[in-house]
Design a protein around this motif. Structure first.
Motif, mmCIF file in Angstrom:
data_model
loop_
_atom_site.group_PDB
_atom_site.id
_atom_site.type_symbol
_atom_site.label_atom_id
_atom_site.label_comp_id
_atom_site.label_asym_id
_atom_site.label_seq_id
_atom_site.Cartn_x
_atom_site.Cartn_y
_atom_site.Cartn_z
ATOM 1 N N ASP A 240 0.931 -1.169 -0.116
ATOM 2 C CA ASP A 240 -0.206 0.049 0.176
ATOM 3 C C ASP A 240 0.844 1.303 0.065
ATOM 4 O O ASP A 240 0.747 2.125 -0.666
ATOM 5 C CB ASP A 240 -1.057 -0.194 1.256
ATOM 6 N N ALA A 241 1.817 1.287 0.822
ATOM 7 C CA ALA A 241 2.718 2.474 1.015
ATOM 8 C C ALA A 241 3.569 2.630 -0.323
ATOM 9 O O ALA A 241 3.653 3.746 -0.911
ATOM 10 C CB ALA A 241 3.918 2.254 2.013
ATOM 11 N N HIS A 242 4.141 1.614 -1.150
ATOM 12 C CA HIS A 242 4.485 1.803 -2.436
ATOM 13 C C HIS A 242 3.567 2.138 -3.422
ATOM 14 O O HIS A 242 4.081 3.055 -4.081
ATOM 15 C CB HIS A 242 5.016 0.322 -2.807
ATOM 16 N N ALA A 243 2.480 1.770 -3.270
ATOM 17 C CA ALA A 243 1.337 2.202 -4.370
ATOM 18 C C ALA A 243 1.259 3.561 -4.025
ATOM 19 O O ALA A 243 1.191 4.667 -5.273
ATOM 20 C CB ALA A 243 0.002 1.611 -4.289
ATOM 21 N N GLN A 244 1.307 4.243 -2.999
ATOM 22 C CA GLN A 244 0.720 5.628 -2.671
ATOM 23 C C GLN A 244 2.167 6.311 -3.255
ATOM 24 O O GLN A 244 1.838 7.555 -3.675
ATOM 25 C CB GLN A 244 0.650 5.712 -0.945
ATOM 26 N N GLY B 162 1.811 9.651 -5.698
ATOM 27 C CA GLY B 162 2.374 10.563 -5.443
ATOM 28 C C GLY B 162 3.083 11.043 -6.675
ATOM 29 O O GLY B 162 3.287 12.320 -7.076
ATOM 30 N N SER B 163 3.880 10.292 -7.220
ATOM 31 C CA SER B 163 4.912 10.518 -8.108
ATOM 32 C C SER B 163 4.260 10.816 -9.407
ATOM 33 O O SER B 163 4.974 11.436 -10.346
ATOM 34 C CB SER B 163 6.166 9.470 -8.190
ATOM 35 N N GLY B 164 3.104 10.410 -9.647
ATOM 36 C CA GLY B 164 2.274 10.286 -10.763
ATOM 37 C C GLY B 164 2.868 9.317 -12.107
ATOM 38 O O GLY B 164 2.367 9.254 -13.202
ATOM 39 N N ALA B 165 3.638 8.598 -11.664
ATOM 40 C CA ALA B 165 4.047 7.217 -12.415
ATOM 41 C C ALA B 165 2.901 6.185 -12.386
ATOM 42 O O ALA B 165 3.064 5.679 -13.733
ATOM 43 C CB ALA B 165 5.304 6.474 -12.206
ATOM 44 N N VAL C 293 -0.987 -6.616 -10.742
ATOM 45 C CA VAL C 293 -0.466 -5.887 -11.990
ATOM 46 C C VAL C 293 -0.606 -4.382 -11.754
ATOM 47 O O VAL C 293 -1.536 -4.023 -10.981
ATOM 48 C CB VAL C 293 -1.069 -6.180 -13.197
ATOM 49 N N GLY C 294 0.546 -3.610 -12.161
ATOM 50 C CA GLY C 294 0.534 -2.249 -12.180
ATOM 51 C C GLY C 294 0.908 -1.743 -13.536
ATOM 52 O O GLY C 294 1.635 -2.454 -14.250
ATOM 53 N N VAL C 295 0.217 -0.578 -13.949
ATOM 54 C CA VAL C 295 0.502 0.090 -15.322
ATOM 55 C C VAL C 295 1.300 1.284 -14.991
ATOM 56 O O VAL C 295 0.778 2.149 -14.258
ATOM 57 C CB VAL C 295 -0.429 0.273 -16.190
ATOM 58 N N VAL C 296 2.470 1.538 -15.367
ATOM 59 C CA VAL C 296 3.527 2.622 -15.083
ATOM 60 C C VAL C 296 3.823 3.615 -16.418
ATOM 61 O O VAL C 296 3.811 2.991 -17.445
ATOM 62 C CB VAL C 296 4.577 2.411 -14.252
ATOM 63 N N GLU C 297 3.651 4.721 -16.245
ATOM 64 C CA GLU C 297 4.312 5.545 -17.159
ATOM 65 C C GLU C 297 5.979 5.697 -16.875
ATOM 66 O O GLU C 297 6.177 5.839 -15.835
ATOM 67 C CB GLU C 297 3.847 6.901 -17.334
ATOM 68 N N ALA C 298 6.713 5.438 -17.764
ATOM 69 C CA ALA C 298 8.230 5.704 -17.506
ATOM 70 C C ALA C 298 8.970 6.081 -18.847
ATOM 71 O O ALA C 298 8.571 5.813 -19.992
ATOM 72 C CB ALA C 298 8.784 4.444 -17.053
ATOM 73 N N ASP C 299 9.926 6.983 -18.884
ATOM 74 C CA ASP C 299 10.805 7.202 -20.032
ATOM 75 C C ASP C 299 11.195 6.152 -20.815
ATOM 76 O O ASP C 299 11.106 6.282 -22.087
ATOM 77 C CB ASP C 299 12.106 8.032 -19.547
ATOM 78 N N ASP C 300 11.461 5.119 -20.184
ATOM 79 C CA ASP C 300 12.033 3.831 -21.056
ATOM 80 C C ASP C 300 12.088 2.618 -20.106
ATOM 81 O O ASP C 300 11.610 2.776 -18.860
ATOM 82 C CB ASP C 300 13.375 4.240 -21.305
ATOM 83 N N LEU C 301 12.555 1.736 -20.645
ATOM 84 C CA LEU C 301 12.589 0.212 -20.082
ATOM 85 C C LEU C 301 13.460 0.390 -18.594
ATOM 86 O O LEU C 301 12.990 -0.027 -17.538
ATOM 87 C CB LEU C 301 13.105 -0.788 -20.682
ATOM 88 N N ASP C 302 14.560 1.071 -18.554
ATOM 89 C CA ASP C 302 15.492 1.295 -17.561
ATOM 90 C C ASP C 302 14.780 2.137 -16.531
ATOM 91 O O ASP C 302 14.739 1.393 -15.151
ATOM 92 C CB ASP C 302 16.662 2.012 -17.908
ATOM 93 N N ASN D 201 9.238 -2.416 -5.593
ATOM 94 C CA ASN D 201 8.010 -3.173 -5.518
ATOM 95 C C ASN D 201 8.402 -3.983 -4.256
ATOM 96 O O ASN D 201 9.197 -4.791 -4.493
ATOM 97 C CB ASN D 201 7.463 -3.920 -6.614
ATOM 98 N N PRO D 202 7.535 -4.273 -3.263
ATOM 99 C CA PRO D 202 7.869 -4.956 -2.160
ATOM 100 C C PRO D 202 7.939 -6.426 -2.515
ATOM 101 O O PRO D 202 8.827 -7.148 -1.457
ATOM 102 C CB PRO D 202 6.728 -4.733 -1.037
ATOM 103 N N ALA D 203 7.171 -7.042 -3.396
ATOM 104 C CA ALA D 203 7.214 -8.416 -3.860
ATOM 105 C C ALA D 203 8.809 -8.686 -4.038
ATOM 106 O O ALA D 203 8.887 -10.182 -3.646
ATOM 107 C CB ALA D 203 6.255 -8.796 -4.990
#
Length: 122
Positions: free
Chosen positions: A24-28, A32-35, A69-78, A87-89
């Motif tokens: 839950d903290a990781h998701a928050q 917060g970061s917008g990712a 599953v989570g979907v994130v926006e990122a500049d690239d794969l790295d 991710n805590p897992a």
């Protein structure tokens, strides 16, 4: 900005309350970061129904459960991998996978315009 799916495979057994709190903290943090674009946590594996050429059967297909599953926006794969590493897992006995999204469609949000077997927005 490119999208990436993070597949979350939990460790063995049911997660402890502290483990869930870490997720839950990781998701928050990601919200917060917008990712974070979207996230889904899955129900228990004893409720999985696998469907293949033989029809429906109880049980997950693999030895490790897909817990979310989570979907994130990122500049690239790295950059997506850097997000997934937090991710805590990954430190709770499970693992995560990162996959680039090649096409998308979201109800009410339309398509990203790519033609990779994704339904049209109409």
């Amino acid at each position: 900005m490119p999208h990436f799916v993070i597949l979350i495979h939990g460790g063995p057994g049911d997660p402890a309350p502290d483990d869930l709190a870490a997720h839950d903290a990781h998701a928050q943090d990601l919200i917060g970061s917008g990712a974070l674009v979207a996230a889904f946590a899955f129900g228990p594996t004893d409720e999985v129904v696998r469907i293949d050429a033989d029809g429906p059967a109880p049980g997950a297909a693999g030895a490790t459960a897909l817990d979310g599953v989570g979907v994130v926006e990122a500049d690239d794969l790295d950059a997506a991998v850097a997000i997934a590493r937090a991710n805590p897992a990954a430190v709770q006995g499970g693992f995560v996978e990162v996959r680039p999204v090649l096409g998308s469609w979201v109800r009410g949000g339309g398509s990203d315009g790519s033609a990779h077997g994704v339904p049209s927005a109409s």
